[in-house]
Design a protein around this motif. Structure first.
Motif: not given
Length: 377
Positions: A350-361
């Motif tokens: 996906g887009l690596y932007t400030l609004s793009s977060k990863c549900d990794i923890n």
């Protein structure tokens, strides 16, 4: 068949006959030679003795760590006794390949300075000696100049009247096999068999384990928002950012059991990783549906990354297969992935932007670099 192509075949057969006839009887003096058949396919002759292929008789049991590293560095992956399995490798006349991802960039430099050799067969032997990284050769007839290359197929500016090109056809299908058969192999690009084709892949090799890299992302500006067809074929550059291709991944994982390992680097400098017990995707008619096993690593802290992805179909902005009826997750997130619902997926494309977060923890960090790789079990 064109006159030029016929002349090339006769040229090869002449060299094959001459050197097979003159060198074959001298196996007792440790001669290394290739044989070529009438189709122009060349292979290590039965009974030939090649120093870089045969098992070493050296006793290295008492080497200290410094001596071992010094010896390995000197042999450059192709030293004495490095790989008896090279006897299974063959050379075939190169064919045109325009796919940079599959065959490598044609604007690269030779892996070694050009040398003068007595035949195209000697040039092929030199390539075999330096495999990897050598995957192809060019032989100039007018001055017997040999060049070794790390791409497959014909270069863009080839001249069939003056130049002869051969490419290696390997005996392995993934990086785990390379690590097992090349004891001193290192991380890098390798040629593997892909059905009837030969393609280049990136291998991560450590502690005699080889991982085939499926996805690598290190430049947030590189565009991963691609069509279904592009994700099917694969895209990018093996030297930087790429997706290996869903069709390639499907065919590879359908031929055995594989572990999956992922690494996710965040903008704050943290690295999350996880290893999964199994990984495979189904064929295109089933939308490359993903199957991922449980995490098996002792220090896995990124296992949640694929928790929502398992048992879902692949989606792109032009083919919506996610389970969200109101949105196209791939279109909204800017990259193809295995989606369930848009807001609780951690997807590397996906887009690596400030609004793009990863549900990794629980912190849901923002990503900066990622890698996905598999190893045959």
């Amino acid at each position: 068949m064109s006159t030029n192509y016929i002349s090339i075949i006769f040229f090869f057969l002449y060299y094959c006959f001459f050197f097979s006839f003159s060198l074959y009887p001298s196996f007792s003096s440790a001669t290394c030679v290739l044989r070529c058949d009438v189709q122009g396919i060349c292979y290590v002759a039965e009974g030939a003795v090649c120093e870089f292929i045969e098992d070493s008789n050296e006793d290295t049991s008492n080497e200290n760590e410094h001596e071992r590293h010094k010896r390995d560095a000197h042999q450059e992956n192709a030293g004495k006794g490095n790989n008896p399995n090279l006897r299974s490798a063959i050379f075939v006349l190169s064919e045109r390949c325009q796919n940079t991802l599959r065959c490598g960039r044609k604007d690269s430099n030779p892996i070694k300075p050009p040398t003068k050799v007595n035949s195209v067969i000697t040039c092929c032997l030199n390539c075999l000696h330096f495999y990897p990284p050598c995957t192809s050769i060019s032989f100039k007839k007018s001055n017997a100049e040999c060049k070794l290359w790390n791409f497959l197929g014909l270069p863009f500016n080839h001249n069939t009247d003056e130049m002869i090109y051969y490419s290696i056809k390997p005996y392995v299908t993934d990086c785990s096999q390379i690590a097992k058969t090349l004891p001193r192999s290192k991380s890098g690009r390798y040629a593997v068999a892909y059905g009837r084709e030969t393609v280049l892949v990136v291998c991560e090799i450590k502690d005699k384990e080889g991982w085939t890299v499926l996805q690598k992302r290190q430049n947030s500006s590189f565009n991963f928002n691609r069509t279904w067809e592009e994700y099917r074929r694969g895209f990018g550059d093996l030297r930087s950012d790429f997706w290996l291709g869903n069709e390639f991944i499907y065919k590879l994982t359908s031929g055995g059991k594989f572990h999956l390992r992922i690494e996710a680097h965040t903008r704050t400098g943290n690295v999350f990783s996880a290893t999964y017990a199994s990984f495979k995707i189904r064929q295109e008619s089933e939308n490359y549906k993903l199957s991922v096993g449980d995490t098996i690593g002792q220090n896995d802290d990124g296992g949640h990354a694929f928790f929502e992805a398992s048992s879902t179909s692949f989606s792109t902005y032009d083919r919506d297969n996610d389970q969200n009826k109101d949105k196209n997750c791939a279109s909204e997130g800017g990259g193809g992935w295995w989606f369930r619902l848009c807001w609780n997926s951690c997807y590397f494309n996906g887009l690596y932007t400030l609004s793009s977060k990863c549900d990794i923890n629980i912190e849901q960090p923002q990503l900066s670099r990622t890698i996905m790789m598999i190893k045959r079990v």
